[in-house]
Write a protein that holds these residues in place. Structure first.
Motif, PDB file in Angstrom:
ATOM      1  N   GLU A   1     -18.346 -10.604  -4.998  1.00  0.00           N
ATOM      2  CA  GLU A   1     -16.805 -10.394  -4.640  1.00  0.00           C
ATOM      3  C   GLU A   1     -15.888 -10.430  -5.728  1.00  0.00           C
ATOM      4  OE1 GLU A   1     -15.611 -12.341  -0.864  1.00  0.00           O
ATOM      5  OE2 GLU A   1     -17.435 -11.461   0.144  1.00  0.00           O
ATOM      6  N   PHE A   2     -16.228 -11.492  -6.549  1.00  0.00           N
ATOM      7  CA  PHE A   2     -15.269 -12.103  -7.644  1.00  0.00           C
ATOM      8  C   PHE A   2     -15.188 -11.203  -8.839  1.00  0.00           C
ATOM      9  CE2 PHE A   2     -14.623 -14.007 -11.717  1.00  0.00           C
ATOM     10  CZ  PHE A   2     -13.302 -14.422 -11.529  1.00  0.00           C
ATOM     11  N   SER A   3     -16.627 -10.758  -8.910  1.00  0.00           N
ATOM     12  CA  SER A   3     -16.799  -9.968 -10.158  1.00  0.00           C
ATOM     13  C   SER A   3     -16.291  -8.350 -10.081  1.00  0.00           C
ATOM     14  CB  SER A   3     -18.555  -9.878 -10.719  1.00  0.00           C
ATOM     15  OG  SER A   3     -19.114  -9.692  -9.462  1.00  0.00           O
ATOM     16  N   ASN A   4     -16.545  -7.967  -8.651  1.00  0.00           N
ATOM     17  CA  ASN A   4     -16.069  -6.456  -8.485  1.00  0.00           C
ATOM     18  C   ASN A   4     -14.409  -6.553  -8.355  1.00  0.00           C
ATOM     19  OD1 ASN A   4     -18.372  -5.051  -7.848  1.00  0.00           O
ATOM     20  ND2 ASN A   4     -18.933  -6.281  -6.221  1.00  0.00           N
ATOM     21  N   ALA A   5     -13.790  -7.675  -8.042  1.00  0.00           N
ATOM     22  CA  ALA A   5     -12.488  -7.670  -7.730  1.00  0.00           C
ATOM     23  C   ALA A   5     -11.958  -7.732  -9.458  1.00  0.00           C
ATOM     24  CB  ALA A   5     -11.958  -8.852  -7.303  1.00  0.00           C
ATOM     25  N   VAL A   6     -12.611  -8.678 -10.339  1.00  0.00           N
ATOM     26  CA  VAL A   6     -12.101  -8.305 -11.750  1.00  0.00           C
ATOM     27  C   VAL A   6     -12.478  -7.197 -12.318  1.00  0.00           C
ATOM     28  CG1 VAL A   6     -12.596  -9.573 -13.960  1.00  0.00           C
ATOM     29  CG2 VAL A   6     -12.385 -10.809 -11.768  1.00  0.00           C
ATOM     30  N   GLY A   7     -13.781  -6.805 -12.120  1.00  0.00           N
ATOM     31  CA  GLY A   7     -14.077  -5.273 -12.677  1.00  0.00           C
ATOM     32  C   GLY A   7     -13.193  -4.260 -12.293  1.00  0.00           C
ATOM     33  N   TYR A   8     -13.002  -4.285 -11.024  1.00  0.00           N
ATOM     34  CA  TYR A   8     -12.496  -2.573 -10.471  1.00  0.00           C
ATOM     35  C   TYR A   8     -10.868  -3.038 -10.386  1.00  0.00           C
ATOM     36  CZ  TYR A   8     -17.112  -1.177  -9.653  1.00  0.00           C
ATOM     37  OH  TYR A   8     -18.421  -0.624  -9.803  1.00  0.00           O
ATOM     38  N   ARG A   9     -10.599  -4.207 -10.292  1.00  0.00           N
ATOM     39  CA  ARG A   9      -8.738  -4.275  -9.835  1.00  0.00           C
ATOM     40  C   ARG A   9      -8.140  -5.111 -11.197  1.00  0.00           C
ATOM     41  NH1 ARG A   9      -8.860  -6.839  -4.984  1.00  0.00           N
ATOM     42  NH2 ARG A   9      -8.713  -8.800  -5.992  1.00  0.00           N
ATOM     43  N   GLU A  10      -8.672  -6.033 -11.568  1.00  0.00           N
ATOM     44  CA  GLU A  10      -7.825  -7.242 -12.314  1.00  0.00           C
ATOM     45  C   GLU A  10      -7.985  -6.468 -13.847  1.00  0.00           C
ATOM     46  OE1 GLU A  10      -5.922  -9.427 -11.217  1.00  0.00           O
ATOM     47  OE2 GLU A  10      -6.522  -9.128  -9.210  1.00  0.00           O
ATOM     48  N   LEU A  11      -9.151  -5.894 -14.206  1.00  0.00           N
ATOM     49  CA  LEU A  11      -9.070  -5.309 -15.593  1.00  0.00           C
ATOM     50  C   LEU A  11      -8.260  -4.216 -15.884  1.00  0.00           C
ATOM     51  CD1 LEU A  11     -12.809  -5.772 -16.648  1.00  0.00           C
ATOM     52  CD2 LEU A  11     -11.055  -7.317 -17.031  1.00  0.00           C
ATOM     53  N   ALA A  12      -8.032  -3.370 -14.774  1.00  0.00           N
ATOM     54  CA  ALA A  12      -7.372  -2.314 -14.760  1.00  0.00           C
ATOM     55  C   ALA A  12      -5.713  -2.542 -14.774  1.00  0.00           C
ATOM     56  CB  ALA A  12      -7.407  -1.288 -13.494  1.00  0.00           C
ATOM     57  N   ARG A  13      -5.551  -3.817 -14.125  1.00  0.00           N
ATOM     58  CA  ARG A  13      -4.090  -4.382 -13.883  1.00  0.00           C
ATOM     59  C   ARG A  13      -3.671  -4.899 -15.461  1.00  0.00           C
ATOM     60  NH1 ARG A  13      -3.022  -8.388  -9.141  1.00  0.00           N
ATOM     61  NH2 ARG A  13      -3.675  -6.531  -8.349  1.00  0.00           N
ATOM     62  N   LEU A  14      -4.618  -5.598 -16.112  1.00  0.00           N
ATOM     63  CA  LEU A  14      -4.342  -5.982 -17.628  1.00  0.00           C
ATOM     64  C   LEU A  14      -4.241  -4.831 -18.613  1.00  0.00           C
ATOM     65  CD1 LEU A  14      -7.142  -8.724 -17.757  1.00  0.00           C
ATOM     66  CD2 LEU A  14      -4.602  -9.082 -17.763  1.00  0.00           C
ATOM     67  N   ARG A  15      -5.198  -3.728 -18.443  1.00  0.00           N
ATOM     68  CA  ARG A  15      -4.770  -2.517 -19.244  1.00  0.00           C
ATOM     69  C   ARG A  15      -3.465  -2.017 -19.086  1.00  0.00           C
ATOM     70  NH1 ARG A  15     -10.326  -1.829 -18.039  1.00  0.00           N
ATOM     71  NH2 ARG A  15      -9.742  -0.485 -16.306  1.00  0.00           N
ATOM     72  N   LYS A  16      -3.166  -1.808 -17.734  1.00  0.00           N
ATOM     73  CA  LYS A  16      -1.637  -1.385 -17.342  1.00  0.00           C
ATOM     74  C   LYS A  16      -0.617  -2.071 -17.935  1.00  0.00           C
ATOM     75  CE  LYS A  16       0.664   0.469 -13.319  1.00  0.00           C
ATOM     76  NZ  LYS A  16       0.633   0.662 -11.976  1.00  0.00           N
ATOM     77  N   ARG A  17      -0.744  -3.363 -17.964  1.00  0.00           N
ATOM     78  CA  ARG A  17       0.347  -4.140 -18.800  1.00  0.00           C
ATOM     79  C   ARG A  17       0.037  -4.215 -20.219  1.00  0.00           C
ATOM     80  NH1 ARG A  17      -0.400  -7.457 -13.827  1.00  0.00           N
ATOM     81  NH2 ARG A  17       1.618  -7.191 -12.642  1.00  0.00           N
ATOM     82  N   GLY A  18      -0.694  -3.440 -20.604  1.00  0.00           N
ATOM     83  CA  GLY A  18      -1.016  -3.691 -22.263  1.00  0.00           C
ATOM     84  C   GLY A  18      -1.913  -4.797 -22.934  1.00  0.00           C
ATOM     85  N   ILE A  19      -2.351  -5.468 -21.828  1.00  0.00           N
ATOM     86  CA  ILE A  19      -3.007  -6.782 -22.431  1.00  0.00           C
ATOM     87  C   ILE A  19      -4.584  -6.394 -22.784  1.00  0.00           C
ATOM     88  CG2 ILE A  19      -4.082  -9.061 -21.725  1.00  0.00           C
ATOM     89  CD1 ILE A  19      -1.703  -9.157 -19.688  1.00  0.00           C
ATOM     90  N   ARG A  20      -4.681  -6.672 -24.295  1.00  0.00           N
ATOM     91  CA  ARG A  20      -5.902  -6.498 -24.624  1.00  0.00           C
ATOM     92  C   ARG A  20      -6.926  -7.497 -24.498  1.00  0.00           C
ATOM     93  NH1 ARG A  20      -4.868  -3.035 -30.144  1.00  0.00           N
ATOM     94  NH2 ARG A  20      -3.507  -1.365 -29.174  1.00  0.00           N
TER      95      ARG A  20
END
Length: 84
Positions: free
Chosen positions: A56-75
């Motif tokens: 559950e955690f790895s899917n949340a990070v992979g599908y939700r949180e990394l997209a959120r970081l990209r959207k905020r311009g965080i490399r």
């Protein structure tokens, strides 16, 4: 809990982000979330619960949180898995 950022000098926020993320997400999860498997006395059941939590955690990070970081311009840097 605490975590460290081991470095000499960080002169740019982009470099700081690349060294902090996505590891900081995992740290926050462990600091704020108390899992049921941590209280489980049966090792086999705890392992099953821990594996389910990891999925559950790895899917949340992979599908939700990394997209959120990209959207905020965080490399961020994802290191490939290795066998050491």
């Amino acid at each position: 809990m605490q975590t460290e950022l081991w470095t000499v000098i960080i002169r740019d926020v982009t470099i700081a982000h690349s060294q902090l993320f996505p590891r900081l997400i995992a740290f926050a999860e462990r600091a704020w979330h108390k899992s049921k498997w941590e209280q489980e006395s049966d090792c086999y059941t705890a392992k099953l619960m821990r594996n389910r939590d990891w999925d559950e955690f790895s899917n949340a990070v992979g599908y939700r949180e990394l997209a959120r970081l990209r959207k905020r311009g965080i490399r961020y840097i994802l290191t490939p898995p290795s066998m050491k």
